[in-house]
Write a protein that holds these residues in place. Sequence first.
Motif, short mmCIF file in Angstrom:
data_model
loop_
_atom_site.label_atom_id
_atom_site.label_comp_id
_atom_site.label_asym_id
_atom_site.label_seq_id
_atom_site.Cartn_x
_atom_site.Cartn_y
_atom_site.Cartn_z
N CYS A 41 -15.36 18.16 55.51
CA CYS A 41 -14.98 18.44 54.12
C CYS A 41 -15.98 19.43 53.55
CB CYS A 41 -14.96 17.14 53.32
SG CYS A 41 -14.68 17.35 51.55
N THR A 42 -15.51 20.43 52.83
CA THR A 42 -16.37 21.45 52.25
C THR A 42 -16.29 21.42 50.73
OG1 THR A 42 -14.72 23.22 52.13
CG2 THR A 42 -15.81 22.87 54.27
N GLN A 43 -17.22 22.12 50.09
CA GLN A 43 -17.17 22.17 48.64
C GLN A 43 -15.92 22.90 48.17
OE1 GLN A 43 -20.37 24.41 46.74
NE2 GLN A 43 -20.81 25.50 48.63
N ASP A 45 -13.01 22.56 49.56
CA ASP A 45 -11.96 21.55 49.61
C ASP A 45 -11.96 20.69 48.35
OD1 ASP A 45 -11.16 22.28 52.22
OD2 ASP A 45 -12.65 20.96 53.12
N ASP A 63 -22.43 22.66 50.68
CA ASP A 63 -21.85 22.41 52.00
C ASP A 63 -22.91 21.81 52.91
OD1 ASP A 63 -19.20 23.35 51.66
OD2 ASP A 63 -19.87 25.42 51.88
N HIS A 67 -20.50 23.16 57.92
CA HIS A 67 -19.31 23.05 57.08
C HIS A 67 -19.25 24.23 56.11
CE1 HIS A 67 -19.68 18.91 58.50
NE2 HIS A 67 -18.45 18.67 58.08
N GLY A 68 -18.05 24.77 55.91
CA GLY A 68 -17.87 25.81 54.92
C GLY A 68 -18.77 27.01 55.18
N ARG A 157 -8.31 24.19 60.88
CA ARG A 157 -8.67 24.95 59.68
C ARG A 157 -8.06 26.34 59.68
NH1 ARG A 157 -11.67 22.38 55.54
NH2 ARG A 157 -11.94 20.27 56.37
N ARG A 163 -13.68 27.16 54.06
CA ARG A 163 -13.14 25.87 54.48
C ARG A 163 -13.32 25.61 55.98
NH1 ARG A 163 -9.87 23.92 50.23
NH2 ARG A 163 -9.42 25.51 48.66
N VAL A 165 -15.06 24.64 59.57
CA VAL A 165 -16.00 23.63 60.05
C VAL A 165 -16.37 24.01 61.49
CG1 VAL A 165 -16.33 21.20 60.62
CG2 VAL A 165 -15.08 21.83 58.57
#
Length: 270
Positions: A41-43, A45, A63, A67-68, A157, A163, A165
């Motif tokens: 999960c990213t910021q 998202d 993040d 991630h991200g 993704r 977004r 990963v």
Amino acid sequence: MTARDDSTTRHFTVRHDGVTIPVCRGGQGRRPLILCPGLNCTQADLQELTELLRREYDVVTFDLRGHGLASAAERYCFDAFLGDLRAVLAELDLPSPPLLVGYSLGADLAVHYAAECPDRVAQLVLIDGANPLPEPFITGVDLAQFRAMADDLAGERGGDAARQVSLTGRDIMDLNLEMDVVRSGILGRYREIDLPVRMIMSAAIAGDSCEGRAPRHNRLWRAGIERLVRERPDISASWLDADHRLVFTHAPAIAGIIRNGHQPVGGPAT
């Protein structure tokens, strides 16, 4: 740390343990709120929930490694992610201890951080994580299913860099297994925390199917929170009629609970 500003948010990076972590801060309120994402999960998202919270809080998002827009890392484990959270909070010049909100893995990170640094947190809001499960979530019969799910998550993704990963399916699977170990001992961490704590949980973390392993996982998820509330009756729990994607599907309800602490319609109270 490097920084840039625009009209509504401040963007900066934190360098820690060989990793570059992107951070965003902004909002219309003065009270600080840190939003810690979960695994896969990213910021980006969490954008809908972030924008809702910015109406009343000074919101910080970031993040986790891999991630991200954060850089990839040589290791992905619970302690490494906890180090990322520590590093971000150490760089912030906050006027008061923040409301620390964590989703999934981020909730577990928030509990461990608050147990270590209770004077640096005002309150915890834990979204579908940090659950003191009475038995492992993943058993031997679940391994094949969870490996397939991890492989799908690692490859699904699209092209949006914010977004993406970097974790492989093996990384995700290993972390899921590690989280069972972390949660087997997290009740002890709660005993070290003398802060207001609110839980926002999915009523059907594994979906609403009556077949397969979903019923067991849903029962186990509720049993863990019931165990926690027996131990700590001061902790409030709200349940949403949702699966583990609740931060994406029920962002307005979650923002309302964070702001007001109310029990959403359709969610049975614990």
